[in-house]
Enzyme design. Structure first.
Site, short mmCIF file in Angstrom:
data_model
loop_
_atom_site.label_atom_id
_atom_site.label_comp_id
_atom_site.label_asym_id
_atom_site.label_seq_id
_atom_site.Cartn_x
_atom_site.Cartn_y
_atom_site.Cartn_z
N ASP A 179 35.51 16.15 -24.60
CA ASP A 179 37.17 15.91 -23.90
C ASP A 179 37.64 14.75 -23.86
OD1 ASP A 179 38.80 18.09 -23.37
OD2 ASP A 179 38.92 17.33 -21.11
N SER B 145 34.38 11.71 -21.55
CA SER B 145 35.55 10.90 -21.12
C SER B 145 35.13 9.49 -21.52
CB SER B 145 35.72 11.21 -19.67
OG SER B 145 36.91 10.66 -19.31
N HIS C 35 38.07 19.89 -17.47
CA HIS C 35 37.76 18.43 -18.05
C HIS C 35 35.95 18.14 -18.22
CE1 HIS C 35 37.92 14.26 -19.07
NE2 HIS C 35 37.53 13.90 -18.17
#
Length: 418
Positions: A234, A208, A374
């Site tokens: 991700d 992230s 996620h």
């Protein structure tokens, strides 16, 4: 147990000789220790307790014998970082008027092994990569893992000068450039601490926000040729920018505090924020701070004891001014930076146009984990580690065998002919 059952049991016990032999099924106790999810209410009934009721010569007629095995650990009990990393580092750096004591979890590589440098996402900590660290070292025993706590996260401490205006609140600099410089500083300080003459081959891994950080570091070349490649987990520019519009709603839906660490772990798994309970048990406690709660005499259940609740260590709403700058031009920098490139996603719908074109041109390796969320490196650490390990093997400099130079071959051939 009902009164009728108790009376019947006493009547039966009265018929036994004074020194009644103990009756106990050890196999059933072994099964109970192995399965900590068994329904306790069923085992407490007379039907399910037939083999474990013990007629004791003492007054404790229905005492369950103590097993030599320890009780199974709760599936929500915290795990220590020492089960995943060999040591922790505190690395002090001075940046202008700001003093930073970086904290990182570290398992050093062998003399020939690579170093995987991990950066977590916003609000997480270095322990987000704990399970991944254990798995990557199974796949590559010579590898090392360095996973830091970013400033404002985990155990990293930031000491800033007090503002001149007492009403002004201090804010930690979480700009992308600062975070990528921090990451380079941590790697270089680790080199100094370990007395390495040169850095080992490095594979950067970022989840992230951490993905944006490692791409920025690679794009600026802050670690030079030591960076073999980088993996982004991700996050892509297009979907990240779209998600920012819903970030406030998501943050407002989270509990502001938890009564215990176990309840925080349960919330993360039940909400499917983290789908792997084992990983949540090590990563979630590092996200929280204990806060003593004074007794409230006016409550419906007054108490004189001080209790402890747990609140978020890193409040994310104050970081909102930095959100757009984190992911700006991420796709173009990812494709243009030097080094091998790996993109791991939880779904192909996250790809934006620039990355789709780059993928068709073979500019990077793409792997999708459709069953993960996620936090895919926490949800499926073994599978992610396997992909990253293979990524390293494909790009390992030591594995490249170059053919001999043409001139050298011709000279040798000439001498042989003479």
């Amino acid at each position: 147990m009902s009164e009728l059952q108790r009376s019947f049991a006493k009547a039966q016990l009265a018929k036994l000789p004074p020194e009644a032999p103990l009756i106990f099924d050890e196999r059933e106790e072994d099964e109970e220790c192995a399965d900590d999810t068994r329904n306790r209410s069923a085992s407490d009934s007379s039907a399910s307790s037939t083999g474990t009721i013990v007629p004791s010569p003492t007054k404790h007629l229905f005492e369950r014998p103590k097993s030599s095995k320890p009780p199974p650990a709760s599936r929500s009990s915290p795990l220590e970082w020492t089960e995943f990393f060999e040591t922790e580092l505190y690395l002090e750096r001075q940046r202008a008027a700001t003093k930073i004591i970086h904290h990182a979890y570290f398992s050093p590589p062998s003399s020939s092994g690579p170093l995987f440098v991990a950066h977590h996402g916003a609000g997480s900590s270095g322990l987000s990569f704990a399970c991944f660290a254990a798995e990557i070292r199974k796949a590559i025993p010579a590898a090392g893992v360095l996973s830091l706590d970013a400033r404002g996260h985990g155990r990293t401490q930031v000491e800033m000068p007090k503002p001149e205006d007492d009403d002004q609140t201090e804010s930690i600099d979480l700009s992308l450039g600062t975070l990528s410089s921090d990451l380079a500083d941590v790697v270089q300080a680790t080199q100094t601490r370990m007395s390495w003459s040169a850095l080992p081959d490095i594979v950067l891994i970022g989840h992230s926000l951490g993905g944006a950080v490692v791409v920025d570091l690679a794009h600026k070349g802050l670690l030079g040729s030591a960076v073999l490649g980088y993996a982004v987990l991700d996050v892509v520019e297009g979907s990240a920018m779209e998600a920012l519009a819903h970030m406030e709603t998501y943050l407002s839906s989270r509990p502001s505090s938890f009564p215990s660490l176990a309840s925080a772990i349960e919330w993360h798994t039940r909400s499917r924020t983290i789908r792997n309970s084992f990983s949540a048990r090590v990563s979630v406690p590092s996200l929280l701070l204990p806060v003593p709660t004074e007794p409230n005499p006016s409550s419906s259940h007054p108490t004189t004891e001080t209790t402890t609740s747990y609140t978020w260590r890193t409040p994310l709403p104050p970081t909102q001014p930095f959100w757009p700058t984190w992911f700006e031009k991420l796709s173009s920098k990812f494709l243009a930076s030097r080094g091998a490139k790996l993109l791991l996603l939880a779904g192909t719908d996250r790809l934006d146009k620039e990355l789709m074109i780059g993928q068709m041109q073979g500019k990077y390796q793409l792997h999708v984990f459709p069953d993960a969320g996620h936090f895919l490196h926490e949800d499926q650490p073994a599978k992610v580690a396997a992909v990253v390990a293979e990524f390293w093997r494909r790009n390992d400099r030591a594995a490249l065998v170059l053919p001999p130079k043409v001139g050298v071959g011709l000279k040798g051939h000439g001498k042989g002919e003479g």
